[in-house]
Design a protein around this motif. Sequence first.
Motif, PDB file in Angstrom:
ATOM      1  N   THR A  65       0.801  -1.210   0.000  1.00  0.00           N
ATOM      2  CA  THR A  65       0.000   0.000   0.000  1.00  0.00           C
ATOM      3  C   THR A  65       0.840   1.269   0.000  1.00  0.00           C
ATOM      4  O   THR A  65       0.353   2.334  -0.347  1.00  0.00           O
ATOM      5  CB  THR A  65      -0.886   0.061   1.249  1.00  0.00           C
ATOM      6  N   LEU A  67       1.676   2.693   2.602  1.00  0.00           N
ATOM      7  CA  LEU A  67       1.103   3.474   3.699  1.00  0.00           C
ATOM      8  C   LEU A  67       1.803   3.108   4.994  1.00  0.00           C
ATOM      9  O   LEU A  67       2.068   1.938   5.255  1.00  0.00           O
ATOM     10  CB  LEU A  67      -0.367   3.108   3.840  1.00  0.00           C
ATOM     11  N   ARG A  85       5.165  15.428  12.196  1.00  0.00           N
ATOM     12  CA  ARG A  85       5.737  16.196  11.099  1.00  0.00           C
ATOM     13  C   ARG A  85       7.024  15.541  10.613  1.00  0.00           C
ATOM     14  O   ARG A  85       7.247  15.410   9.406  1.00  0.00           O
ATOM     15  CB  ARG A  85       6.012  17.615  11.590  1.00  0.00           C
ATOM     16  N   SER A  88       5.991  12.453   8.721  1.00  0.00           N
ATOM     17  CA  SER A  88       5.392  12.762   7.419  1.00  0.00           C
ATOM     18  C   SER A  88       6.443  13.191   6.412  1.00  0.00           C
ATOM     19  O   SER A  88       6.499  12.662   5.295  1.00  0.00           O
ATOM     20  CB  SER A  88       4.375  13.893   7.552  1.00  0.00           C
ATOM     21  N   ARG A  92       7.226  10.897   3.254  1.00  0.00           N
ATOM     22  CA  ARG A  92       6.881  11.452   1.948  1.00  0.00           C
ATOM     23  C   ARG A  92       8.097  11.428   1.025  1.00  0.00           C
ATOM     24  O   ARG A  92       7.994  11.075  -0.146  1.00  0.00           O
ATOM     25  CB  ARG A  92       6.408  12.897   2.141  1.00  0.00           C
ATOM     26  N   ASN A  97       3.082   7.186   2.175  1.00  0.00           N
ATOM     27  CA  ASN A  97       2.080   8.068   2.746  1.00  0.00           C
ATOM     28  C   ASN A  97       1.785   7.674   4.183  1.00  0.00           C
ATOM     29  O   ASN A  97       2.055   6.557   4.605  1.00  0.00           O
ATOM     30  CB  ASN A  97       0.813   8.050   1.905  1.00  0.00           C
ATOM     31  N   VAL A  99      -0.798   7.618   7.577  1.00  0.00           N
ATOM     32  CA  VAL A  99      -2.134   7.697   8.159  1.00  0.00           C
ATOM     33  C   VAL A  99      -1.971   7.852   9.670  1.00  0.00           C
ATOM     34  O   VAL A  99      -1.275   7.068  10.309  1.00  0.00           O
ATOM     35  CB  VAL A  99      -2.966   6.436   7.882  1.00  0.00           C
ATOM     36  N   ILE A 100      -2.621   8.853  10.224  1.00  0.00           N
ATOM     37  CA  ILE A 100      -2.424   9.168  11.631  1.00  0.00           C
ATOM     38  C   ILE A 100      -3.657   8.822  12.453  1.00  0.00           C
ATOM     39  O   ILE A 100      -4.787   9.026  12.012  1.00  0.00           O
ATOM     40  CB  ILE A 100      -2.122  10.667  11.796  1.00  0.00           C
ATOM     41  N   ALA A 123       1.835  -0.745   5.564  1.00  0.00           N
ATOM     42  CA  ALA A 123       3.071  -1.534   5.420  1.00  0.00           C
ATOM     43  C   ALA A 123       3.785  -1.662   6.758  1.00  0.00           C
ATOM     44  O   ALA A 123       4.462  -2.650   7.017  1.00  0.00           O
ATOM     45  CB  ALA A 123       3.974  -0.863   4.400  1.00  0.00           C
ATOM     46  N   TYR A 312      10.912  15.966  16.373  1.00  0.00           N
ATOM     47  CA  TYR A 312      10.943  15.869  14.912  1.00  0.00           C
ATOM     48  C   TYR A 312      11.937  14.781  14.525  1.00  0.00           C
ATOM     49  O   TYR A 312      11.663  13.922  13.688  1.00  0.00           O
ATOM     50  CB  TYR A 312      11.340  17.216  14.303  1.00  0.00           C
TER      51      TYR A 312
END
Lengths: 355, 355
Positions: A65, A67, A85, A88, A92, A97, A99-100, A123, A312
Amino acid sequence: MNRKKNSITVADVARAANVSKATAARVLGGYGVASESTRRSVIEAADRLGYQPNELARSMSTGRTGLIGVVVGDIENAFFSRAVRGISDTARAAGLNVVIANSGERPEQEREMVSVLLRQRVAGLIVAPTDDRDVRHLKDAIKAGTPVVTLDRWVPDLGADGVCGGDHAAATEVMEHLLVNGHRRIAYVTAVDLTDGRLSDLSDIPISAVRERVRGFMDAMHGTGIANSATFVRGGAVDSRSIDGIIDGLLTDEQRFTAILASDSLIGAEIYRSLSARGIRLPKDMSLVSWFDADWTRVTSPPVSIIDQPTYLFGQTAVKRLIARLEGQAIPPDQIVIPTPFIARGSTGKSRTTG
Amino acid sequence: MNRKKNSITVADVARAANVSKATAARVLGGYGVASESTRRSVIEAADRLGYQPNELARSMSTGRTGLIGVVVGDIENAFFSRAVRGISDTARAAGLNVVIANSGERPEQEREMVSVLLRQRVAGLIVAPTDDRDVRHLKDAIKAGTPVVTLDRWVPDLGADGVCGGDHAAATEVMEHLLVNGHRRIAYVTAVDLTDGRLSDLSDIPISAVRERVRGFMDAMHGTGIANSATFVRGGAVDSRSIDGIIDGLLTDEQRFTAILASDSLIGAEIYRSLSARGIRLPKDMSLVSWFDADWTRVTSPPVSIIDQPTYLFGQTAVKRLIARLEGQAIPPDQIVIPTPFIARGSTGKSRTTG
DNA sequence: TTGTACGCGTTATCAA
DNA sequence: TTGATAACGCGTACAA
C-alpha cells in the motif's frame, strides 16, 4: 453493486488511445515498455480524460500500500505533532504516505486504532504505546508481518525497534543541576495514574519514558541520602484541577519543596500557571523544569528550564528504521536513544533554603 | 506478483468452517443471512485463524472507502491540530476514518496532497486552501464527485461549503476596543507574502480569513479618518528573523505605533518575544492582540489578549457538513461562520499617547 | 513492442 | 438458507 463515482480507468484510457488495456497500464504505471508514439497517445488520452490511478486497486494488485500507520497519544500535544511532522516529511520523501490516529493514551483505543490501520493494510506501524503491559496487539502485528517501531517508549520484550529519548540520563542531569544549587525537596509530577496519587513501585509506571525519568530522579535522591523519595512523586496530573490540587499539596507539604519537575509540557504549563496564580515567584520561591521545549516555555518571565526532546528527529529516526525493516533488514530489534539535553533557563536557581 | 504478507482471507475461513466463500463472506461482512449454526462456526473459525478483513478489497468492491481526507497548512500549528482533533473525533463517531496531509501553506504541495488523497479514493475532503486564486484542483475534485469543505477559509466561486471564523467581525471588535482606548497607530502583522512587505490592494491577500481581518482593520481605521491605513499592514512574518525585522521597523517608524495585531498565534508568540527582548513593556509601551487562544498566551505576564477561534468546533462542523454531502443533501453550498470573540487580557491597555 | 488472460480479496447477483 | 460466479481496477506472466 452501485458504484457511486465512475472514475476513469485504464480501460477507458486504453479505449480512447486505441491500445490494449495492458499497454495503457504499462505506460500509466510507468513500468514495462512501450513505443514512443503509443506512449504519447496514451498519456495524451489520459490527461484529456483526467485519469487518476486508483491506488486501492493498485495496492490490491501489488500487495503493498505504501502506507505507514502512526498512533500517537494526542495529536494536539506539540510533542506528538512535531514528531508526526518528522514522520510525514521523511516518509513522503521516501514515497510513503502516512495515516495518523490518536490513542488518547487509552489502551482500548490504541488497540482499536492499530486494528483499523492493519485492516487498511499499512506496510508498517509507528506507535507510542500507552501501556507496556498491554502490547499483544503489537506483537500480533509483528507476527503477522507488519513491522512496528515504538515512538518515545521502549518495550523490551516486544521485539520491535524503539526510538526514545535519553530519559534516565536527562533526569540525572537535571537532578545534578538542582542538587548543586542546594535543592533537596524536589517533586516529580506526572500524568500517570498512581494509586492514591503516590508511587509505591516503579513498575506501577506503564510507560518506559516516565519510568526511566523517575528512576533517574530517585537514584539521584538516594545518592544524597534521601530515602523516602518515592513520596516525592505525584501522579494523576491530567488537567487544571488535578494539577491545582497537586500544587496545593506540594505547597502545604511538611517537606518544603523547592523545585518541581514536570513530566511533559502540558503539565509544565499548568504548573506554571498554578504557581503564578498563587503568587509563587520563579526561581526565588520555587524552581521549575519541564520536559519538552514547548513554545510557552520561551515567553514566560523567567523562561522555563527544559529538557529538550527533539521529537521531529524522533519521528524521522523512527521512519528510517521502519523503512529499513520494510526493506527486509534482519538485524535484531533494538532501542535507539536520542539525547535529550537539559537546557537551564531562568526558572531554576539556588534553593531558597541554602541560597 | 510477489505478495509479501499472506493474510487470512474469507476463503481460508470458509474452508476451515466447511462453508462456501459466499456464506463466510456474508457472516463476516455482516450482511445477508445465515443460519445460527453456520454463523457460529464461521465466526469461530475466523477468530481462531485471526481473520482481519481487508479494507482495500472491501473498498474496491463497494466503491466506498469510508475515508475522509484532510489537508491542513501545518499540523504542528495548534490551530490546525486542534481542528484535526475535532475532525477525527467526529468522523470516528460516524464510522469514518481520517487521513491527514500537510500543505505547508504551499499551493503546489496542496495540489499534490489533494491528488494523493483522491487517488486513495477518499469519500470527501476537508481543505484549508492556501490560495484563493488557485483552486482548480478542488473544483476538479468536486466535479468528479468528491465533496469538499473548506476549513477556516471561504472561496466563494468554488462551489464548496466552508467553515470559517467571523473574521471581519472579530477585527472590528478588536479595533473598537483599541480605538476606545485611544490607539490610532495600530499595525496588523501577517505571514502573507506582500510585495515589499506592504499592502497595495486587499486582493493581494489570497486567504479569505486574513483578507477579512485586514478589511475589518482598515474599515475601522478609515472610520477614524486615517486614510493611509494600508501602510499599517505588514506581511512576510514567517519566522523569528522576519518578525524581528518587522518589529524593528514598527518601533522606528515615524508613526509611533502603540498596538499590534498578530494574524496568528505563531506570529503572536514571536512578536511577544521580540518585544520582550527589546525591553518593550506590555501594555504600557505597546498593546498586543493575537488571533487564537494558544497555550502561551495564558502564561505570559501580562497574559495576551486574543481572538478566540474554537477550531475544534471548526473541524467538527466541517465534518458534519461533509457527512451531510456524502449522504446526498443537495442544498446549495454555503459559508458557515463560527463566532470568534475577542477576549481582553492584560496585554491591551490605554494608548500611551492618550493615557 | 503489444495483447490476452488471470489473480488480488471483497461484495453482490442469481440460482439452487 | 446456501453456493457459484461475476464484478471492482489494476499488475503481470506469458504468448503473439
